[in-house]
Design an enzyme around this catalytic site. Structure first.
Site, mmCIF file in Angstrom:
data_model
loop_
_atom_site.group_PDB
_atom_site.id
_atom_site.type_symbol
_atom_site.label_atom_id
_atom_site.label_comp_id
_atom_site.label_asym_id
_atom_site.label_seq_id
_atom_site.Cartn_x
_atom_site.Cartn_y
_atom_site.Cartn_z
ATOM 1 N N GLU A 42 59.700 47.349 46.587
ATOM 2 C CA GLU A 42 58.552 48.252 46.599
ATOM 3 C C GLU A 42 58.926 49.590 47.232
ATOM 4 O O GLU A 42 59.619 49.628 48.253
ATOM 5 C CB GLU A 42 57.394 47.630 47.395
ATOM 6 C CG GLU A 42 56.776 46.444 46.690
ATOM 7 C CD GLU A 42 55.501 45.952 47.369
ATOM 8 O OE1 GLU A 42 54.984 46.610 48.288
ATOM 9 O OE2 GLU A 42 55.018 44.882 46.961
ATOM 10 N N GLU A 75 51.771 49.941 39.655
ATOM 11 C CA GLU A 75 50.562 49.167 39.980
ATOM 12 C C GLU A 75 49.394 50.093 40.356
ATOM 13 O O GLU A 75 49.532 50.976 41.221
ATOM 14 C CB GLU A 75 50.884 48.220 41.159
ATOM 15 C CG GLU A 75 49.705 47.371 41.575
ATOM 16 C CD GLU A 75 50.105 46.135 42.389
ATOM 17 O OE1 GLU A 75 51.317 45.855 42.539
ATOM 18 O OE2 GLU A 75 49.175 45.448 42.856
HETATM 19 O O1 KIV Z 1 54.067 40.123 44.168
HETATM 20 C C1 KIV Z 1 53.612 40.282 43.029
HETATM 21 O O2 KIV Z 1 52.955 39.383 42.494
HETATM 22 C C2 KIV Z 1 53.862 41.536 42.355
HETATM 23 C C3 KIV Z 1 53.270 41.785 41.011
HETATM 24 C C4 KIV Z 1 51.894 41.454 40.780
HETATM 25 C C5 KIV Z 1 53.659 43.064 40.402
HETATM 26 O O3 KIV Z 1 54.562 42.341 42.860
#
Ligand code: KIV
Length: 259
Positions: A112, A179
């Site tokens: 991220e 997202e």
């Molecule tokens: O942790 C997760 O489930 C995610 C996705 C929904 C993109 O990063």
């Protein structure tokens, strides 16, 4: 789908589908389905462990669930999340985390954000572990965002996200999860990149979509408004459990062989 297919599938008329999986049983179903690839998301902290956010996920948790998933999924790409702070403690701890996830069977990792991660992302990629980027509403940053709020809504933050997306591509990421950003911004970023963009809550104009498996199956609480439930799982499982309970209590199950 192999990692090399990701570039090939960035074309009109071919969308990429990705779901999360965290355990052997559901991963085996996802693995045998038509879905393209599987993400062991750090959302497992919430969905599998009942925590309030993904911040509770640790490298060991991620590795344990990744091993269960990769025992079930044999011919699809499995990507595992780098959990909260695993990219922030320096290169060696980050590479130890990557090693644990790779030895658990992950074929790629997802990280991220970007700021402060550039060198580590580049080093992971140069070490032959593919990296998927993740921008927008990155749930590991909810304390900074002040909650689960859409990102990139004003021109300055939209511009910053678009620039970060280009930088992740330049660093060598093979794909990007975007997202909860406005669909116009998601469309613009998708058009600006050669790598595929997988959206979640980012509208229909990305190269693919990802959902949390338990959300799309209707198994986990009240999902975010952008989720489409493909099954009323909670109701169906509850009905099955109630039927079992009724049949046990009325001596219908197990069937008597002897009168
Ligand atoms: O942790 C997760 O489930 C995610 C996705 C929904 C993109 O990063």
């Amino acid at each position: 789908m192999k990692i090399t297919d990701f570039y090939k599938y960035k074309k009109p008329g071919r969308k990429i589908s990705m779901v999360t999986a965290y355990d052997y049983t559901l991963a085996a179903i996802a693995g045998a389905s038509a879905v393209d690839c599987v993400l062991v998301g750090d959302s497992l902290a919430m969905v599998m462990h009942g925590h309030e956010s993904t911040i509770a996920a640790t490298v060991d948790m991620m590795a344990l669930h990744t091993a269960a998933v990769t025992r079930a999924v044999k011919d699809k790409l499995v990507i595992a999340d780098m959990p909260f702070l695993s990219m922030r403690k320096g290169l060696a701890p980050a590479m130890n985390a990557v090693e644990k996830l790779a030895r658990a069977g992950a074929q790629a990792v997802k990280a991220e954000g970007l700021a402060g991660h550039e060198k580590i992302i580049s080093h992971i990629i140069k070490s032959d572990m593919p990296v998927m980027g993740h921008l927008g509403l990155t749930p590991q940053s909810i304390n900074k965002f002040g909650g689960y709020k859409a990102q990139g809504k004003d021109p300055a933050s939209a511009e910053k996200l678009a620039a970060q997306a280009l930088e992740l591509e330049r660093l060598g990421c093979f794909a990007l999860v975007l997202e909860c950003v406005p669909e116009d911004l998601a469309e613009k970023i998708t058009a600006s990149l050669k790598i595929p963009v997988i959206g979640i809550g980012a509208g229909p104009f990305t190269d693919g979509q990802v959902l949390v498996l338990q959300d799309l199956l209707g198994l986990y609480g009240e999902p975010p408004s952008f989720v489409k439930k493909y099954l009323d799982g909670r109701r169906l499982v509850t009905e099955a459990l109630d039927s079992f309970d009724r049949e046990v209590k009325s001596s219908v199950f197990p069937e008597r062989k002897r009168q």
